[in-house]
Design a protein around this motif. Structure first.
Motif, PDB file in Angstrom:
ATOM      1  N   MET A 249       0.868  -1.492   0.218  1.00  0.00           N
ATOM      2  CA  MET A 249      -0.434   0.150  -0.242  1.00  0.00           C
ATOM      3  C   MET A 249       0.877   1.225  -0.164  1.00  0.00           C
ATOM      4  O   MET A 249       2.057   1.500   1.073  1.00  0.00           O
ATOM      5  N   ALA A 250       0.704   2.357  -1.101  1.00  0.00           N
ATOM      6  CA  ALA A 250       1.212   3.382  -0.759  1.00  0.00           C
ATOM      7  C   ALA A 250       0.782   4.807   0.057  1.00  0.00           C
ATOM      8  O   ALA A 250      -0.674   4.653   0.462  1.00  0.00           O
ATOM      9  N   LEU A 251       1.083   5.505   0.153  1.00  0.00           N
ATOM     10  CA  LEU A 251       1.205   6.610   1.103  1.00  0.00           C
ATOM     11  C   LEU A 251       0.514   7.122   0.264  1.00  0.00           C
ATOM     12  O   LEU A 251       0.685   7.586  -0.669  1.00  0.00           O
TER      13      LEU A 251
ATOM     14  N   TRP B 241      -1.830   8.881   4.002  1.00  0.00           N
ATOM     15  CA  TRP B 241      -2.107   7.585   4.939  1.00  0.00           C
ATOM     16  C   TRP B 241      -2.794   6.664   4.133  1.00  0.00           C
ATOM     17  O   TRP B 241      -2.725   7.343   2.978  1.00  0.00           O
ATOM     18  N   GLU B 242      -1.612   5.264   4.165  1.00  0.00           N
ATOM     19  CA  GLU B 242      -1.853   4.251   3.219  1.00  0.00           C
ATOM     20  C   GLU B 242      -3.756   3.835   3.055  1.00  0.00           C
ATOM     21  O   GLU B 242      -4.511   3.877   4.080  1.00  0.00           O
ATOM     22  N   ASP B 243      -3.913   3.677   1.818  1.00  0.00           N
ATOM     23  CA  ASP B 243      -5.214   3.612   0.903  1.00  0.00           C
ATOM     24  C   ASP B 243      -5.135   2.465   0.986  1.00  0.00           C
ATOM     25  O   ASP B 243      -4.331   2.901  -0.260  1.00  0.00           O
TER      26      ASP B 243
ATOM     27  N   ASN C 258      -2.636  10.614  -6.461  1.00  0.00           N
ATOM     28  CA  ASN C 258      -2.110  10.802  -5.320  1.00  0.00           C
ATOM     29  C   ASN C 258      -1.476  12.165  -5.576  1.00  0.00           C
ATOM     30  O   ASN C 258      -0.852  12.210  -6.244  1.00  0.00           O
TER      31      ASN C 258
END
Length: 98
Positions: free
Chosen positions: A1-3, A57-59, A65
């Motif tokens: 997961m990416a920030l 936050w990690e979505d 983004n």
């Protein structure tokens, strides 16, 4: 997961979706002092918008983004959806023998 940077823009009622509390909240002084100030996801006020906050936050969702959230109800609803892994939910063993 990416920030993911979430720009939470207030609606006409000065509300945003708060990930920490997982609900729609009024973005007032009390919210900022009691929750935003100590939240590890809070980054800053929403740059370029009159009212709002930026949180990181990690979505799990596939979103841009930064992700610009202008409808708190839609953001809340979309954050309640959890995908089931392709292999399915955890398997349970059932038996009739005791």
């Amino acid at each position: 997961m990416a920030l993911i940077t979430h720009v939470n823009v207030c609606n006409a009622d000065n509300e945003i979706y708060c990930c920490l509390r997982n609900k729609i909240v009024k973005l007032d002084a009390q919210q900022k002092e009691q929750f935003c100030q100590g939240c590890k996801m809070f980054a800053c006020d929403a740059d370029g918008y009159e009212r709002g906050v930026t949180c990181i936050w990690e979505d799990l969702r596939l979103v841009n983004n930064p992700h610009i959230a202008v409808d708190p109800l839609e953001e809340f609803t979309n954050n309640q959806i959890k995908e089931v892994p392709p292999e399915g939910p955890a398997l349970f063993l059932f038996t009739t023998e005791w």
